[in-house]
Write an enzyme that holds these catalytic residues in place. Structure first.
Site, short mmCIF file in Angstrom:
data_model
loop_
_atom_site.label_atom_id
_atom_site.label_comp_id
_atom_site.label_asym_id
_atom_site.label_seq_id
_atom_site.Cartn_x
_atom_site.Cartn_y
_atom_site.Cartn_z
N LYS A 124 0.85 -1.20 0.00
CA LYS A 124 0.00 0.00 0.00
C LYS A 124 0.89 1.25 0.00
CE LYS A 124 -3.93 2.05 2.56
NZ LYS A 124 -4.90 1.87 3.65
N SER B 242 -9.81 2.32 2.63
CA SER B 242 -8.89 3.00 1.75
C SER B 242 -7.90 2.08 1.03
CB SER B 242 -8.11 4.06 2.53
OG SER B 242 -7.24 3.46 3.47
N SER C 161 -10.17 0.01 6.78
CA SER C 161 -9.52 0.12 5.47
C SER C 161 -8.97 -1.15 4.87
CB SER C 161 -8.40 1.15 5.52
OG SER C 161 -8.95 2.41 5.29
#
Ligand code: GLN
Length: 487
Positions: A78, A153, A177
């Site tokens: 990420k 996210s 997330s």
């Protein structure tokens, strides 16, 4: 293309020399090249460095050295986790050129277990969002339906695993997330106990809530990852000293769910759920009972206050964490009309997107002198009550069940102009975040349009082993995690 094998299978094939790490990584890169043009799970791939890292692992094997437990596994990273020498941009213009001077502990540990950590997966800016539409790189699309969001996210990470680009992805979960995008994309996601995995090298959003965790096809693959990255770290004083057992070894312990009691709080299993999600969850409950589990009602009376509590605490902490991006020490710099104030205003107004600016304002409001106790203080008191709710509930059950999200993946653009509608997506994930508890999202069915539905299992602190055992049993008896999105 043949489907990507799971992480365990891949590691075995590299350890035995049946496949080279270069071959495994090249295969992942080919899948990305063929499929990521429309999905846009990655904002950067870094093929050369990934292949060089894989070649170094192959050279070590050729020299007779034993390989680690993640040998040759491509792990997608990420964009808010630091990898030395690579950009870590957190989906923000503010950090578009920020080259990480060191690696996050989770990244370094995965690498020392011989994983090939690569790429940058797309995310909502600084983790603030539930749809990956709030990225300076534009949105990622859901592999199951490209007109829909992948969740957020960590939407890029979940889409990458669902599309077969990588068997594992590292992500972060502050209020959902990892779990919510895993549910939207039909993959498995784990938010560990707060402090189980070091936050060192994770770009901070809300420090009392941020957790590093993973997304994979199966619970078994997540056990492999967690064992490699978890544990106390001198660089993060909030990591837990307690030793928790190896999750991989715990997986074989059960073949069914006999002897386990799951609590079903009505507060998380009814209000606000879409009818298709509710129907899928009811079927899941009866399937779990068929596997031997006992289901009991439990109460979490403060859960209805979890969303406002979370958004007060998260924005307050974000407003202080993001103060460091001033264009001087960190972040993009835009010169203004000569004064320091105008330079700061220009840099921060240009570097941060609208949602981040909104949250900095909200957080600053919640912390301002004279009012702090009424907002932030009140939220921390409700947080304590919520923790106590869970403690009371765990006296009656081994783990708690609810859907991961009240809705399935929604169309791109559907909630972007309505912050409240976006925040309500997190209603079922923020309670475990506020209480610091581990939670696993498992594919458990489909809703309207064949879109994936996720089951969330919340456990007592440090009981990732139990969650992963339950997940593994579930996945040995169901096929939801084996479904693949259309190519
Ligand atoms: N959607 C939540 C938020 O916007 C949670 C995001 C996260 O876990 N990083 O704050």
């Amino acid at each position: 293309m043949i489907p990507t094998p799971g992480a365990l299978e891949l590691v075995r094939s590299v350890q035995t020399g049946e496949r080279s790490a270069v071959d495994v990584v090249a295969d992942a890169l080919a899948r990305i090249a063929a499929g990521d043009g429309t999905l846009r799970a990655f904002v950067e791939i870094g093929a050369e460095r990934a292949l060089a890292d894989a070649a170094a692992i192959d050279a070590r094997r050729a020299a007779g050295q034993p390989l680690g437990p993640l040998a040759g596994l491509p792990i997608a990273l990420k964009d808010n986790l630091l990898r030395q020498g690579a950009i870590a941009g957190a989906g923000s213009r503010m950090l578009a050129d920020f080259v990480a001077p060191y690696s996050a502990t989770a990244v370094a540990r995965a690498q020392s277990a011989d994983a090939v950590v690569f790429g940058r997966t797309n995310m909502d800016e600084f983790g603030m969002g539930s749809s990956t539409e709030r990225s300076c790189h534009g949105p990622t699309r859901n592999p199951w339906d490209r007109t829909r969001v992948p969740g957020g996210s960590s939407g890029g990470a979940a889409a990458a695993v669902a599309a077969g680009f990588a068997p594992l992805a590292l992500g972060s979960d502050t209020g959902g997330s990892i779990r919510q995008p895993a549910a939207f994309c039909g993959v498995t996601g784990l938010k560990p106990t707060y402090g189980r995995v070091s936050r060192y090298g994770l770009i901070a959003y809300a420090s009392s809530l941020d957790c590093v965790g993973g997304i994979a096809r199966s619970a078994a693959d997540l056990a492999l990852l967690l064992d490699a990255i978890a544990g106390v770290d001198a660089a993060d004083p909030t990591t837990l000293q307690a030793t928790a057992g190896e999750c991989r070894l715990a997986l074989g312990v059960r073949t069914d769910l006999k002897g386990l009691t799951f609590g079903v709080p009505w507060e998380l299993n009814g209000p606000g759920l879409d009818a298709d999600v509710l129907a899928a969850i009811r079927q899941t409950h009866s399937r779990l009972a068929d596997l031997g589990a006992r289901l009991v009602d439990v109460a979490l009376p403060h859960v209805p206050h979890a969303v406002p509590t979370y958004y007060l605490i998260a924005t307050a902490e974000a407003s202080t964490n993001l103060a460091r991006y001033d264009g001087i020490r960190f972040g993009l710099r835009r010169d203004g009309s000569g004064s320091l104030e105008s330079m700061l205003t220009h840099s921060r107004s240009h570097g941060f997107g609208d949602e981040v600016q909104l949250r900095i304002l909200l957080g600053t409001f919640a912390l301002r002198a004279g009012w702090q106790d009424q907002f932030y203080g009140q939220a921390t008191r409700v947080r304590t009550l919520l923790r106590q709710d869970f403690t009371t509930a765990f006296a009656r059950c081994d783990a708690i069940l609810c859907p991961t999200s009240p809705v399935t993946a929604f169309p791109l653009g559907a909630r972007i102009d309505d912050p409240l509608a976006m925040y309500l997506c997190d209603a079922l994930t923020v309670p475990a975040s506020l209480a610091g508890l581990p939670a696993l999202s498992l594919p458990c069915g489909v809703g309207d349009g064949d879109l994936p539905v996720g089951l969330q299992i919340i456990g007592p602190a440090l009981r990732e082993d139990l969650l992963l055992q339950v997940g593994h049993v579930w996945q040995q008896h169901t096929d939801w995690h084996r479904r693949r999105p259309p190519a």
